[in-house]
Structures are given as structure tokens and as C-alpha cells.
Design an enzyme around this catalytic site. Structure first.
Site, PDB file in Angstrom:
ATOM      1  N   HIS A 155       0.635  -1.393   0.505  1.00  0.00           N
ATOM      2  CA  HIS A 155       0.084   0.367   0.141  1.00  0.00           C
ATOM      3  C   HIS A 155       0.456   1.368   0.326  1.00  0.00           C
ATOM      4  CE1 HIS A 155      -3.249   2.685   1.527  1.00  0.00           C
ATOM      5  NE2 HIS A 155      -3.957   1.789   1.468  1.00  0.00           N
ATOM      6  N   GLU A 257      -0.692   1.616  -5.647  1.00  0.00           N
ATOM      7  CA  GLU A 257      -0.406   0.557  -4.292  1.00  0.00           C
ATOM      8  C   GLU A 257      -0.065  -0.889  -6.148  1.00  0.00           C
ATOM      9  OE1 GLU A 257      -4.024  -0.048  -1.784  1.00  0.00           O
ATOM     10  OE2 GLU A 257      -3.183   2.331  -2.080  1.00  0.00           O
TER      11      GLU A 257
END
Ligand code: TA6
Length: 282
Positions: A155, A257
Site C-alpha cells: 500500500h 499500490e
């Protein structure tokens, strides 16, 4: 001078400081195997770490590169983004050469993980800095007796000088699920993606590298093994509602991400999966 890996205290939490002879640097927290900082030789910081991030050893750390496993976002019954980011991983390997530094951290199932997710697993995150490159590889082994399904992501919170002035190239033509619009499926039709509003998209099957351009610097982003790319910026209202992000935090960050989100991975007993995200400062 060779590359160096030091064990440090970062806001009261154990972390590793990686440095190469050429001047690349990274900090990796044991909590979540989370990269908190990366700067290439001669360059400035490339990741965003919230000045309001909480370092209590159990709250997810806002910024850097959280590892989401075994669930991405709210795609299942677990807490958002799974438990890997809130647990302490153990250092498995540290290696240096003249121009690289590499660490790998490991997380295996225990009573607490099995209480919420009844599977045997070993997760390993390898972090490599070399020249102007940061390379993260996540490997998941199924050490239990039955197949399991998972979703996952690296992320990555990229640090940007001004989000509205940043351009993402390479997403043209790909289909995405728009979380800001009732999860509608759309197709990207712009030459570049510019963030000018809340953005929360899962792009499907992105099979080419991306480029993030800013005024005076760029970043190449490549995913391998992770089929999807998530682009997230909370913009004004959501940013203000997130306690561990300053109100104007959205201006300095842009999440791009590497994810496996649209289709969970089904991992048979005894088998392994891996995915990688590579960032290259240009
Ligand atoms: O990856 C995008 C996303 O799933 C967004 O929907 C947003 O909520 C973000 O992650 C942050 O999640 P967190 O649980 O860290 O607040």
C-alpha cells in the site's frame, strides 16, 4: 565504504536502517515489515509518512509501505487491510554488498492469527535498495493442510511535492473499480491521471510499468505478480476525517499500490505465491 544495516529505534519502535555507499537510504519498521522511508542517492525522500502517524506498536502506521495481508481493504471479514500491518515481524535475513542492502522479514501464523484466520502461513517481505531502486517482494507460503484464499497489497504512500501537479502515466485504457462511485466499473480514458478529487480506484490487470511525473523528478513503478494497481488519495474531506493524517496531508501523498484485489489468490497447501513492486527514482 560498503552498504550498512543498523538496528535503530524509530519513534520508540524497533526498525532497520539501510544505507548504501552511494547514498541510498531506507528505514523498515519491524511492525508490519513496513518501509517508512526511502531516498535514492543524492535525492530527497520519496515516501510519505504522516507527521501524525501513531507508533504504539499495534496501530497501523499511516504512511510508508504497509503490507496488506491476508485481506486487502474491506474485501472480506477481517479488519481493514488484514492483520499483517499491525503485527511485529521478525528479521530473517540481512545482507549487504558494495552497492546494495537487503533485509527480509517474516511473519508466521500463531494462536492470535488463527483465531481470526484459521490457516497456516509464512509471509516474507524482502526489501532491497540498490542504486536508485527500491524493490519489495512479498512471498506467501501455505504451510497448512488446506488451500486458502487471500487478497493483498503493498500500500505504497508516495511522497509528492503537490498532488495536483503530479501526473500518473500508463493507466490509459485499463478498467477500474471506482470506490468513490458505488464501485462502478469504468475504463480510464485520459492520457494521464491527475488527482483533483477524492480518488479510490482498483485498476485491473495492469501489465505495464507506470510513471509518476512531478515538476523536476519522476518515479518508475513496476509491479510483478500483483495483477492490480490501486490509486488512492483521500482529498479534502476524507483527509480531515482521518485522525492520523493532517488536514492537508492529502496534498503531499499519493498511494500507488501493487495489489491482488479483483480476484483472490487461491493457494493450495504447500504452495507459494509471490508479488513484487519496484520503484525507480528518475
Ligand atoms: O487502498 C485504498 C484504501 O483501501 C482506501 O479505500 C482507504 O481507506 C485506504 O486504503 C486507507 O485505509 P486505512 O485502513 O489504512 O485507513
Amino acid at each position: 565504504m560498503a552498504a550498512k544495516i543498523e538496528h535503530i529505534d524509530h519513534h520508540g519502535q524497533p526498525a532497520l536502517h539501510l544505507a548504501t555507499a552511494a547514498g541510498a537510504r531506507a528505514v523498515v519498521a519491524l511492525q508490519g515489515a513496513q518501509v517508512l522511508s526511502w531516498s535514492p542517492p543524492g535525492g530527497g525522500e520519496r515516501l510519505y509518512l504522516s507527521p501524525r502517524a501513531v507508533f504504539d506498536g499495534s496501530t497501523p502506521i499511516r504512511g510508508g509501505i504497509p503490507v496488506c495481508f491476508p485481506q486487502f481493504a474491506d474485501l472480506g471479514p477481517l479488519t481493514a487491510h488484514g492483520f499483517a500491518r499491525t503485527l511485529r515481524w521478525t528479521l530473517a535475513t540481512e545482507r549487504t554488498g558494495d552497492d546494495f542492502a537487503l533485509v527480509s522479514l517474516r511473519l508466521v501464523d500463531d494462536d492470535a492469527t488463527r483465531a481470526v484466520w484459521p490457516h497456516g502461513f509464512a509471509a516474507e517481505l524482502s526489501v532491497l535498495i540498490e542504486d536508485s531502486r527500491l524493490d519489495l517482494e512479498l512471498e506467501i507460503d501455505n504451510t497448512g493442510g488446506e488451500a486458502f484464499d487471500f487478497t493483498a497489497a503493498l500500500h505504497t504512500y508516495l511522497g509528492v511535492r503537490e498532488v495536483e501537479e503530479s501526473r500518473i502515466e500508463g493507466l490509459h485504457g485499463f478498467e477500474y473499480r471506482d470506490k468513490t462511485d458505488a464501485n462502478r466499473i469504468r475504463r480510464d480514458s485520459g492520457d494521464v491521471l491527475v488527482i483533483e478529487a477524492e480518488t479510490d480506484r482498483v485498476y485491473h490487470d495492469v501489465n505495464r510499468p507506470l510513471l509518476l511525473r512531478e515538476y523536476d523528478r519522476s518515479l518508475g513503478i513496476n509491479g510483478d505478480g500483483f495483477p492490480d494497481v490501486v490509486v488512492w488519495n483521500p482529498w479534502v474531506e476524507r483527509s480531515a476525517a482521518i485522525a492520523d493524517l493532517p488536514d492537508d496531508g492529502f496534498r503531499r501523498m499519493l498511494c500507488i499500490e501493487a495489489a491482488v484485489a479483483r480476484q483472490p489468490v487461491r493457494l493450495p497447501a504447500g504452495e507459494s505465491w509471490w508479488g513484487r513492486q519496484t520503484l525507480v527514482a528518475l
